[in-house]
Design an enzyme around this catalytic site. Structure first.
Site, PDB file in Angstrom:
ATOM      1  N   GLU A 154       0.802  -0.887  -0.206  1.00  0.00           N
ATOM      2  CA  GLU A 154       0.036   0.090   0.038  1.00  0.00           C
ATOM      3  C   GLU A 154       0.844   1.364   0.148  1.00  0.00           C
ATOM      4  OE1 GLU A 154      -2.714  -0.538   3.339  1.00  0.00           O
ATOM      5  OE2 GLU A 154      -3.419  -2.310   2.498  1.00  0.00           O
ATOM      6  N   ASN A 204       1.915  -4.748  -3.580  1.00  0.00           N
ATOM      7  CA  ASN A 204       0.637  -5.203  -2.994  1.00  0.00           C
ATOM      8  C   ASN A 204      -0.185  -4.095  -2.983  1.00  0.00           C
ATOM      9  OD1 ASN A 204      -1.382  -7.392  -2.470  1.00  0.00           O
ATOM     10  ND2 ASN A 204      -1.048  -6.964  -0.118  1.00  0.00           N
ATOM     11  N   HIS A 214     -10.399  -6.097  -2.357  1.00  0.00           N
ATOM     12  CA  HIS A 214     -11.366  -5.888  -1.434  1.00  0.00           C
ATOM     13  C   HIS A 214     -12.556  -5.269  -2.251  1.00  0.00           C
ATOM     14  CE1 HIS A 214      -8.923  -7.336   1.759  1.00  0.00           C
ATOM     15  NE2 HIS A 214      -7.880  -6.491   1.565  1.00  0.00           N
ATOM     16  N   GLU A 245      -6.087 -10.638  -1.671  1.00  0.00           N
ATOM     17  CA  GLU A 245      -7.080 -10.688  -0.382  1.00  0.00           C
ATOM     18  C   GLU A 245      -8.510 -10.420  -0.703  1.00  0.00           C
ATOM     19  OE1 GLU A 245      -5.541  -7.070   2.024  1.00  0.00           O
ATOM     20  OE2 GLU A 245      -3.277  -7.723   1.539  1.00  0.00           O
ATOM     21  N   ASP A 286     -12.224 -10.541  -1.110  1.00  0.00           N
ATOM     22  CA  ASP A 286     -13.502 -10.635  -0.440  1.00  0.00           C
ATOM     23  C   ASP A 286     -14.317  -9.708  -1.155  1.00  0.00           C
ATOM     24  OD1 ASP A 286     -12.794  -8.182   0.881  1.00  0.00           O
ATOM     25  OD2 ASP A 286     -12.098  -8.986   2.583  1.00  0.00           O
TER      26      ASP A 286
HETATM   27  O1  G3I Z   1      -3.388  -7.461  18.349  1.00  0.00           O
HETATM   28  C1  G3I Z   1      -4.500  -6.914  18.863  1.00  0.00           C
HETATM   29  C2  G3I Z   1      -4.628  -7.740  19.986  1.00  0.00           C
HETATM   30  O2  G3I Z   1      -3.569  -7.801  21.184  1.00  0.00           O
HETATM   31  C3  G3I Z   1      -6.015  -7.172  21.025  1.00  0.00           C
HETATM   32  O3  G3I Z   1      -6.437  -8.111  21.759  1.00  0.00           O
HETATM   33  C4  G3I Z   1      -6.921  -7.281  19.833  1.00  0.00           C
HETATM   34  C5  G3I Z   1      -8.510  -6.475  20.377  1.00  0.00           C
HETATM   35  O4  G3I Z   1      -9.068  -5.900  19.117  1.00  0.00           O
HETATM   36  O5  G3I Z   1      -6.820  -6.175  18.955  1.00  0.00           O
HETATM   37  C6  G3I Z   1      -5.592  -6.635  18.033  1.00  0.00           C
HETATM   38  O6  G3I Z   1      -5.291  -6.081  17.043  1.00  0.00           O
HETATM   39  C7  G3I Z   1      -6.036  -6.316  15.924  1.00  0.00           C
HETATM   40  C8  G3I Z   1      -5.223  -6.858  14.898  1.00  0.00           C
HETATM   41  O7  G3I Z   1      -6.049  -6.806  13.669  1.00  0.00           O
HETATM   42  C9  G3I Z   1      -4.996  -8.331  15.177  1.00  0.00           C
HETATM   43  O8  G3I Z   1      -6.173  -9.090  15.447  1.00  0.00           O
HETATM   44  C10 G3I Z   1      -6.331  -4.707  15.350  1.00  0.00           C
HETATM   45  O9  G3I Z   1      -7.207  -4.228  16.454  1.00  0.00           O
HETATM   46  C11 G3I Z   1      -7.097  -4.905  14.167  1.00  0.00           C
HETATM   47  O10 G3I Z   1      -7.105  -3.404  13.568  1.00  0.00           O
HETATM   48  C12 G3I Z   1      -6.286  -5.675  13.190  1.00  0.00           C
HETATM   49  O11 G3I Z   1      -7.016  -5.804  11.952  1.00  0.00           O
HETATM   50  C13 G3I Z   1      -6.285  -5.916  10.782  1.00  0.00           C
HETATM   51  C14 G3I Z   1      -5.978  -4.786   9.866  1.00  0.00           C
HETATM   52  O12 G3I Z   1      -5.345  -5.453   8.645  1.00  0.00           O
HETATM   53  C15 G3I Z   1      -4.950  -4.026  10.397  1.00  0.00           C
HETATM   54  O13 G3I Z   1      -4.986  -2.956   9.410  1.00  0.00           O
HETATM   55  C16 G3I Z   1      -6.960  -7.079  10.125  1.00  0.00           C
HETATM   56  O14 G3I Z   1      -7.184  -8.174  11.019  1.00  0.00           O
HETATM   57  C17 G3I Z   1      -6.523  -7.671   8.939  1.00  0.00           C
HETATM   58  O15 G3I Z   1      -7.571  -8.315   8.099  1.00  0.00           O
HETATM   59  C18 G3I Z   1      -6.090  -6.355   8.027  1.00  0.00           C
HETATM   60  O16 G3I Z   1      -5.642  -6.978   6.922  1.00  0.00           O
HETATM   61  C19 G3I Z   1      -5.325  -5.837   5.945  1.00  0.00           C
HETATM   62  C20 G3I Z   1      -4.181  -6.447   4.946  1.00  0.00           C
HETATM   63  O17 G3I Z   1      -3.019  -6.325   6.085  1.00  0.00           O
HETATM   64  C21 G3I Z   1      -3.820  -5.356   3.929  1.00  0.00           C
HETATM   65  N1  G3I Z   1      -4.737  -4.854   3.136  1.00  0.00           N
HETATM   66  C22 G3I Z   1      -5.909  -4.841   3.657  1.00  0.00           C
HETATM   67  C23 G3I Z   1      -6.545  -5.593   4.894  1.00  0.00           C
HETATM   68  C24 G3I Z   1      -7.879  -5.199   5.404  1.00  0.00           C
HETATM   69  O18 G3I Z   1      -7.530  -4.093   6.023  1.00  0.00           O
END
Ligand code: G3I
Length: 438
Positions: free
Chosen positions: A137, A177, A212, A240, A242
């Site tokens: 990104e 990506n 996405h 990715e 969906d």
């Molecule tokens: O790690 C913490 C954890 O300690 C805590 O307990 C929990 C409570 O909500 O949060 C955890 O962090 C989360 C993390 O995912 C791991 O689960 C974050 O809040 C959450 O914001 C994060 O979201 C991820 C996101 O990227 C971050 O930007 C999504 O799961 C993941 O699907 C998403 O993936 C991205 C790709 O990497 C790049 N392209 C877009 C895609 C969708 O946003």
């Protein structure tokens, strides 16, 4: 177990993708990988490639400077190796999910930290991770994103990152990506330029299109767009995928979603250098979408109870997986014609071949003579069928009927053939079956 497993793979996404020589991948959540055996079983049966949804990102891998934690990535690699899957690495240099310590550096210090992160991480996973989203990104509004990386290091940070990556693991394929670059637009145009630059220096192997998508909005020029990157000599990959829906999703919307998934997979299979398609999560409830887009959801291939959605069937069909095997050729002496097998007394057996706790797979065999069959049975308890292949199934309360789909209807007298299979819910059972011929 191994023979049964081979049978179980006959009509999965994975076996279909394997025969095409492409990846069908899924983003894996580390918590579910550790704690949910059904999650592990469905993924290992249906996918031949995995990506860590969060577990290889910089905040996870290097939470404080010089302290590397590869435990999540190692778990995924071990799972992939146990199940003979490839691993697409995600991601080394991103403006999001990067620890504060690196964001507070600047200039040469930040550049060194970036190179160290790439080198140590890729060295650790060398030989285990097949390809990497090195930078993720990095473009916004048609120009390089004004991220802390750009501000701290300057616009050559991308080239520096790819050089370090190439050195760290010369065997890994290096990808760019991003999202919203699935069609031809100013953002994908900027990537085209960047891809040309990096490719001309031998630093890029692939272009990742996150996809996405919003329901009904697969860009009409998506294939043309991916093809222009492939024409640069790159692999292209849907990284990715969906398709989000305004909730609640109607049957019609789920069908539209199936069409969208099918279209995207067809685009990949139409392009010789498309390395595969990865869906961004297994079940709808695992997805990032509802947390991010208020009122939207249901973007993936599986329901939360691990039953498959119409989109699953569409992806399977697009991969060629739902096609029946060609009829067996028989060599007849000239002048003789084998009469069709008579319709008569047939019998059938249900055999559970895999049971992972909250779901199970059964194969069904019919013994002839019959020219067409309809099987019926009753569930003793709360069982149901969540997906099936090679039979037309009707369930009404606890009673089930299954009939042939034409090509698998004729079975000679005394011969037994495995004719269809299904994924069951509830406790695994092998009820007795009535077979009606004809
Ligand atoms: O790690 C913490 C954890 O300690 C805590 O307990 C929990 C409570 O909500 O949060 C955890 O962090 C989360 C993390 O995912 C791991 O689960 C974050 O809040 C959450 O914001 C994060 O979201 C991820 C996101 O990227 C971050 O930007 C999504 O799961 C993941 O699907 C998403 O993936 C991205 C790709 O990497 C790049 N392209 C877009 C895609 C969708 O946003």
């Amino acid at each position: 177990m191994s023979t049964q497993f081979a049978t179980a793979q006959q009509s999965t996404l994975r076996s279909a993708a394997d025969s095409l020589g492409i990846d069908i991948g899924v983003a894996v959540d580390d918590n579910l990988l550790q704690n949910d055996s059904t999650y592990r079983n469905v993924i290992s049966e249906q996918f031949n490639s995995v990506t860590a949804e969060n577990g290889m990102k910089m905040e996870t891998v290097q939470p404080s400077q010089g302290n590397f934690d590869f435990s999540q990535g190692d778990r995924l690699v071990q799972f992939a190796q146990q199940n003979n899957m490839s691993v697409h690495g995600h991601t080394l240099v991103w403006h999001s999910q990067s620890p504060n310590w690196v964001q507070n550096l600047s200039g040469a210090e930040m550049e060194q930290a970036m190179v160290d992160h790439i080198t140590t991480t890729m060295n650790h996973f060398e030989g285990d991770v097949d390809s990497w989203d090195v930078a993720n990104e990095v473009v916004e509004n048609g120009q390089l994103r004004n991220s802390f990386w750009l501000q701290g290091i300057g616009s050559d940070y991308i080239e520096t990152a790819y050089s370090a990556a190439r050195q760290a693991d010369p065997g890994a394929d290096l990808y760019l990506n991003d999202y919203s670059i699935d069609g031809i637009n100013s953002k994908s145009d900027r990537y085209y330029q960047l891809a040309q630059d990096l490719t001309s220096q031998g630093l890029l192997d692939g272009m990742g299109f996150q996809a996405h998508l919003i329901l009904g909005q697969v860009p009409g020029d998506m294939e043309q767009n991916l093809q222009r990157f492939a024409d640069l000599g790159l692999d292209v990959r849907v990284t990715e995928l969906d398709v989000r829906i305004d909730m609640p999703a109607s049957q019609q919307e789920l069908q539209q979603q199936a069409d969208d998934f099918e279209r995207v997979v067809n685009i990949c299979t139409n392009i010789a250098d498309c390395s595969g398609v990865t869906v961004w999560g297994l079940r709808d409830g695992d997805s990032w979408v509802p947390d991010t887009f208020d009122g939207q959801g249901a973007p993936l291939l599986y329901n939360d109870d691990y039953s498959t959605k119409p989109a699953y069937d569409a992806v399977l069909a697009a991969l060629g997986g739902s096609q029946p095997p060609p009829p067996t050729e028989t060599t007849e002496p000239p002048g003789t014609t084998e009469p069709p097998p008579p319709s008569g007394d047939c019998s059938a057996v249900i055999e559970v071949v895999n049971d992972w706790g909250s779901g199970w797979q059964a194969n069904v065999s019919v013994t002839g003579p019959t020219d067409g069959w309809t099987l019926s049975w009753n569930w003793p308890g709360s069982q149901g069928i969540s997906s099936s292949w090679n039979a037309d199934i009707t369930e009404s309360g606890s009673s089930v009927t299954a009939s042939d789909v034409g090509w698998n209807g004729s079975i000679a007298s005394g011969q037994t053939q495995q004719v269809f299979g299904f994924i069951g819910s509830g406790p695994a059972v092998e009820p007795s079956v009535t077979c009606s011929a004809g």
